[in-house]
Structures are given as C-alpha cells and as structure tokens.
Design a protein around this motif. Structure first.
Motif, PDB file in Angstrom:
ATOM      1  N   ILE A  33       1.000  -0.932  -0.228  1.00  0.00           N
ATOM      2  CA  ILE A  33      -0.262   0.349   0.067  1.00  0.00           C
ATOM      3  C   ILE A  33       0.826   1.047  -0.204  1.00  0.00           C
ATOM      4  O   ILE A  33       0.678   2.435  -0.599  1.00  0.00           O
ATOM      5  N   ASN A  37       1.033   3.854  -2.599  1.00  0.00           N
ATOM      6  CA  ASN A  37       0.991   6.313  -2.431  1.00  0.00           C
ATOM      7  C   ASN A  37       2.086   6.317  -2.469  1.00  0.00           C
ATOM      8  O   ASN A  37       2.021   7.832  -3.352  1.00  0.00           O
ATOM      9  N   ILE A  40       1.664   6.957  -6.770  1.00  0.00           N
ATOM     10  CA  ILE A  40       0.562   8.272  -6.750  1.00  0.00           C
ATOM     11  C   ILE A  40       1.087   9.122  -7.026  1.00  0.00           C
ATOM     12  O   ILE A  40       0.947  10.111  -7.242  1.00  0.00           O
ATOM     13  N   ALA A  41       1.926   9.501  -5.738  1.00  0.00           N
ATOM     14  CA  ALA A  41       2.714  11.257  -5.707  1.00  0.00           C
ATOM     15  C   ALA A  41       3.450  11.295  -6.667  1.00  0.00           C
ATOM     16  O   ALA A  41       4.246  12.261  -6.994  1.00  0.00           O
ATOM     17  N   LEU A  85      -4.913  -1.800  -2.804  1.00  0.00           N
ATOM     18  CA  LEU A  85      -5.030  -0.905  -1.597  1.00  0.00           C
ATOM     19  C   LEU A  85      -6.747  -1.574  -1.302  1.00  0.00           C
ATOM     20  O   LEU A  85      -7.261  -1.903  -2.617  1.00  0.00           O
ATOM     21  N   ASP A  89     -10.427   3.151  -1.366  1.00  0.00           N
ATOM     22  CA  ASP A  89      -9.667   3.766  -1.681  1.00  0.00           C
ATOM     23  C   ASP A  89      -9.182   3.633  -3.500  1.00  0.00           C
ATOM     24  O   ASP A  89      -9.156   4.633  -4.366  1.00  0.00           O
ATOM     25  N   GLU A  93      -8.990   6.361  -6.556  1.00  0.00           N
ATOM     26  CA  GLU A  93      -7.858   6.313  -7.975  1.00  0.00           C
ATOM     27  C   GLU A  93      -8.281   6.541  -9.079  1.00  0.00           C
ATOM     28  O   GLU A  93      -7.030   6.586  -9.831  1.00  0.00           O
TER      29      GLU A  93
END
Length: 112
Positions: A33, A37, A40-41, A85, A89, A93
């Motif tokens: 996870i 993330n 994604i960042a 995820l 979530d 996303e």
C-alpha cells in the motif's frame, strides 16, 4: 584467473525467507500500500511539473506514470489480495487517474 568471485558465506536458505514472510503477512500489505501510494505521489508531482513546463516529454512521462498507477489499481488476483489498496481507495484513485488522463489531453492540446 577465475571469472567468478568465490564466497565463503553460504547463501540464505529459502526456508528462512519463506518463514520471514509467513510470520508477518500484514507487512507485505502495508509495504504494498505504501509503494502504491508512492507511485501515486510521483504521478501527482509529474502532473504538477507538466502543468508548469508544458513540454511534450514531461506530458509523456506523466501519462506513462498515470498508466502505471492505473495498472496498480486493477482488482487483485489470488493470492495477491493483501497487496492492493482497499477497494474504496482504489475506486477513488481510478477516478483520479481518469481526471489526470483528461488533464494531460487538455495540456497536449494547448502545447500543439
């Protein structure tokens, strides 16, 4: 002259690696996870840079990062259910990926 380096230390046994992963199944989940993330960042940072620079190369890298994130959000297949995820979530996303895809298309139209 030997082509390979010889080592006196034995390699780790597969049983010890397998035991380490079975002792803490939640570690893989938390790690996965966190890794998703992080992707994604990175995608979001690339989008911010693409909005400032508006170059073809930056838009291409942002689109590639967005596609990669979208691939990470696909429903998991057994036995990988713990490495994704939570579905709420993931749905959020996936919608964000669609919004990023639309924004990239707008930026490409402005560059051209």
């Amino acid at each position: 002259m030997p082509l390979a380096i010889s080592s006196t230390a034995p390699a780790a046994k597969p049983e010890s690696r397998r035991l380490a992963t079975t002792l803490s199944p939640t570690f893989g989940s938390a790690y996965s996870i966190a890794e998703i993330n992080a992707y994604i960042a990175i995608r979001d940072q690339l989008l911010a840079e693409a909005e400032q620079l508006r170059t073809g190369a930056k838009l291409a890298s942002t689109a590639l990062a967005n596609d990669f994130v979208l691939g990470c959000l696909q429903p998991p297949r057994p036995p990988y259910e713990a490495q994704c995820l939570p579905e709420t979530d993931a749905i959020r996303e996936r919608k964000r990926c669609e919004a990023v895809r639309n924004r990239i298309a707008q930026l490409r139209d402005n560059v051209a």
